[in-house]
Motif scaffolding. Sequence first.
Motif, PDB file in Angstrom:
ATOM      1  N   GLU A  95       0.818  -1.219   0.000  1.00  0.00           N
ATOM      2  CA  GLU A  95       0.000   0.000   0.000  1.00  0.00           C
ATOM      3  C   GLU A  95       0.849   1.266   0.000  1.00  0.00           C
ATOM      4  O   GLU A  95       0.365   2.339  -0.394  1.00  0.00           O
ATOM      5  CB  GLU A  95      -0.944  -0.012   1.204  1.00  0.00           C
ATOM      6  CG  GLU A  95      -0.255  -0.139   2.538  1.00  0.00           C
ATOM      7  CD  GLU A  95      -1.228  -0.388   3.678  1.00  0.00           C
ATOM      8  OE1 GLU A  95      -2.400  -0.683   3.383  1.00  0.00           O
ATOM      9  OE2 GLU A  95      -0.804  -0.288   4.855  1.00  0.00           O
ATOM     10  N   TRP A  96       2.120   1.171   0.389  1.00  0.00           N
ATOM     11  CA  TRP A  96       2.976   2.347   0.466  1.00  0.00           C
ATOM     12  C   TRP A  96       3.842   2.545  -0.779  1.00  0.00           C
ATOM     13  O   TRP A  96       4.556   3.540  -0.887  1.00  0.00           O
ATOM     14  CB  TRP A  96       3.861   2.291   1.709  1.00  0.00           C
ATOM     15  CG  TRP A  96       4.588   0.993   1.902  1.00  0.00           C
ATOM     16  CD1 TRP A  96       4.124  -0.134   2.533  1.00  0.00           C
ATOM     17  CD2 TRP A  96       5.915   0.671   1.456  1.00  0.00           C
ATOM     18  NE1 TRP A  96       5.088  -1.122   2.501  1.00  0.00           N
ATOM     19  CE2 TRP A  96       6.193  -0.654   1.860  1.00  0.00           C
ATOM     20  CE3 TRP A  96       6.893   1.397   0.773  1.00  0.00           C
ATOM     21  CZ2 TRP A  96       7.398  -1.292   1.584  1.00  0.00           C
ATOM     22  CZ3 TRP A  96       8.108   0.776   0.491  1.00  0.00           C
ATOM     23  CH2 TRP A  96       8.339  -0.556   0.909  1.00  0.00           C
ATOM     24  N   GLY A 112      -1.255  -4.689   2.966  1.00  0.00           N
ATOM     25  CA  GLY A 112      -0.594  -4.064   4.108  1.00  0.00           C
ATOM     26  C   GLY A 112       0.363  -5.008   4.802  1.00  0.00           C
ATOM     27  O   GLY A 112       1.320  -5.496   4.187  1.00  0.00           O
ATOM     28  N   ASP A 113       0.106  -5.304   6.079  1.00  0.00           N
ATOM     29  CA  ASP A 113       1.023  -6.125   6.873  1.00  0.00           C
ATOM     30  C   ASP A 113       0.994  -7.596   6.498  1.00  0.00           C
ATOM     31  O   ASP A 113       1.855  -8.365   6.919  1.00  0.00           O
ATOM     32  CB  ASP A 113       0.712  -5.986   8.363  1.00  0.00           C
ATOM     33  CG  ASP A 113       0.983  -4.585   8.881  1.00  0.00           C
ATOM     34  OD1 ASP A 113       1.774  -3.862   8.243  1.00  0.00           O
ATOM     35  OD2 ASP A 113       0.404  -4.216   9.917  1.00  0.00           O
ATOM     36  N   GLU A 114      -0.014  -7.998   5.740  1.00  0.00           N
ATOM     37  CA  GLU A 114      -0.123  -9.375   5.273  1.00  0.00           C
ATOM     38  C   GLU A 114      -0.485  -9.360   3.802  1.00  0.00           C
ATOM     39  O   GLU A 114      -1.293  -8.545   3.356  1.00  0.00           O
ATOM     40  CB  GLU A 114      -1.186 -10.140   6.067  1.00  0.00           C
ATOM     41  CG  GLU A 114      -1.380 -11.585   5.607  1.00  0.00           C
ATOM     42  CD  GLU A 114      -2.502 -12.307   6.339  1.00  0.00           C
ATOM     43  OE1 GLU A 114      -2.844 -13.446   5.953  1.00  0.00           O
ATOM     44  OE2 GLU A 114      -3.064 -11.715   7.283  1.00  0.00           O
ATOM     45  N   GLY A 128      12.513   4.571   0.148  1.00  0.00           N
ATOM     46  CA  GLY A 128      13.204   5.806  -0.201  1.00  0.00           C
ATOM     47  C   GLY A 128      12.728   6.330  -1.533  1.00  0.00           C
ATOM     48  O   GLY A 128      11.942   5.686  -2.245  1.00  0.00           O
ATOM     49  N   ARG A 129      13.216   7.488  -1.891  1.00  0.00           N
ATOM     50  CA  ARG A 129      12.790   8.131  -3.137  1.00  0.00           C
ATOM     51  C   ARG A 129      13.129   7.283  -4.354  1.00  0.00           C
ATOM     52  O   ARG A 129      12.365   7.219  -5.316  1.00  0.00           O
ATOM     53  CB  ARG A 129      13.444   9.510  -3.251  1.00  0.00           C
ATOM     54  CG  ARG A 129      13.041  10.290  -4.489  1.00  0.00           C
ATOM     55  CD  ARG A 129      13.711  11.648  -4.507  1.00  0.00           C
ATOM     56  NE  ARG A 129      13.389  12.381  -5.732  1.00  0.00           N
ATOM     57  CZ  ARG A 129      13.922  13.541  -6.071  1.00  0.00           C
ATOM     58  NH1 ARG A 129      14.800  14.125  -5.263  1.00  0.00           N
ATOM     59  NH2 ARG A 129      13.580  14.138  -7.199  1.00  0.00           N
ATOM     60  N   PHE A 130      14.277   6.608  -4.319  1.00  0.00           N
ATOM     61  CA  PHE A 130      14.728   5.838  -5.476  1.00  0.00           C
ATOM     62  C   PHE A 130      14.743   4.338  -5.205  1.00  0.00           C
ATOM     63  O   PHE A 130      15.262   3.577  -6.024  1.00  0.00           O
ATOM     64  CB  PHE A 130      16.128   6.306  -5.905  1.00  0.00           C
ATOM     65  CG  PHE A 130      16.179   7.756  -6.259  1.00  0.00           C
ATOM     66  CD1 PHE A 130      15.587   8.218  -7.420  1.00  0.00           C
ATOM     67  CD2 PHE A 130      16.797   8.674  -5.419  1.00  0.00           C
ATOM     68  CE1 PHE A 130      15.632   9.562  -7.755  1.00  0.00           C
ATOM     69  CE2 PHE A 130      16.851  10.016  -5.747  1.00  0.00           C
ATOM     70  CZ  PHE A 130      16.258  10.467  -6.924  1.00  0.00           C
ATOM     71  N   TRP A 131      14.194   3.917  -4.074  1.00  0.00           N
ATOM     72  CA  TRP A 131      14.261   2.486  -3.736  1.00  0.00           C
ATOM     73  C   TRP A 131      13.114   2.157  -2.790  1.00  0.00           C
ATOM     74  O   TRP A 131      13.129   2.509  -1.625  1.00  0.00           O
ATOM     75  CB  TRP A 131      15.600   2.179  -3.087  1.00  0.00           C
ATOM     76  CG  TRP A 131      15.946   0.738  -2.894  1.00  0.00           C
ATOM     77  CD1 TRP A 131      15.134  -0.281  -2.474  1.00  0.00           C
ATOM     78  CD2 TRP A 131      17.230   0.143  -3.088  1.00  0.00           C
ATOM     79  NE1 TRP A 131      15.805  -1.460  -2.402  1.00  0.00           N
ATOM     80  CE2 TRP A 131      17.106  -1.233  -2.772  1.00  0.00           C
ATOM     81  CE3 TRP A 131      18.466   0.641  -3.474  1.00  0.00           C
ATOM     82  CZ2 TRP A 131      18.180  -2.112  -2.851  1.00  0.00           C
ATOM     83  CZ3 TRP A 131      19.535  -0.223  -3.548  1.00  0.00           C
ATOM     84  CH2 TRP A 131      19.404  -1.585  -3.230  1.00  0.00           C
ATOM     85  N   GLN A 132      12.106   1.448  -3.314  1.00  0.00           N
ATOM     86  CA  GLN A 132      11.000   0.965  -2.501  1.00  0.00           C
ATOM     87  C   GLN A 132      10.991  -0.562  -2.580  1.00  0.00           C
ATOM     88  O   GLN A 132      10.790  -1.127  -3.653  1.00  0.00           O
ATOM     89  CB  GLN A 132       9.665   1.509  -3.015  1.00  0.00           C
ATOM     90  CG  GLN A 132       9.564   3.023  -2.991  1.00  0.00           C
ATOM     91  CD  GLN A 132       8.309   3.499  -3.706  1.00  0.00           C
ATOM     92  OE1 GLN A 132       7.258   3.643  -3.103  1.00  0.00           O
ATOM     93  NE2 GLN A 132       8.423   3.735  -5.014  1.00  0.00           N
TER      94      GLN A 132
END
Length: 227
Positions: A95-96, A112-114, A128-132
């Motif tokens: 979700e993020w 989410g968590d699962e 991060g901005r360049f690494w998810q």
Amino acid sequence: MSFRVDESETALQEIDRFDGGVGWIAHPEEAMERASHALEIDGEVWVFDPVDADGVDELLASLGEVAGVVVMLDRHKRDAGAIAKRHDAAVYLPEWFDGVSEEVGAPVVRFGDELADTGLESFVVKDGRFWQEVGLYDPVRRTLIVSESLGTVAYFRAGDEPLGVHPMRRLSPPRGTLGGYRPERILVGHGEGIHDDATRILSETLDTSRRRTPRVYAGAVRQFLPF
């Protein structure tokens, strides 16, 4: 960086076969050795960071029917959308994750968590901005899936290390994120997985990452720069 693919030699290589799971490297001739995985959970098949190739559908069918395709790194959209559409499934994203859903070319479901109702625990490896990057852990089979921050290919490892931290994360390894897990198996997005003594190897990999960094960088230069 070139993948160095010889188009005449792209036969799928099966890796990491275990009860209820399998992995593959779609193009074994690639220097990056991009690995993909699938797990069977309660009769459904979940696919992780897949790269497509002849034989992928048959490999997945050996486990069951595909329920969803998961992208675990923002840069690892790979062939997730194509495989999901072919199996009438959705692409699952944390979700993020930001800026990924528009590029997969298939219906998207957030988690989410699962991961859905699979029992797989989801956690942030790096945001991060360049690494998810999201990690997943199966507490039943004690299987840890880390798509990019860990790898077993030569350019991740220092010398005879069985497992290495990504070269760009060597100086700040994800010890706080991954150090609490005690897996029996580690699956990675580049190279074959770790199936023996995984907890000890993970702990040692994280603990020695910083001091072994110069050796990794020297090895990468030798591997990727022609002389």
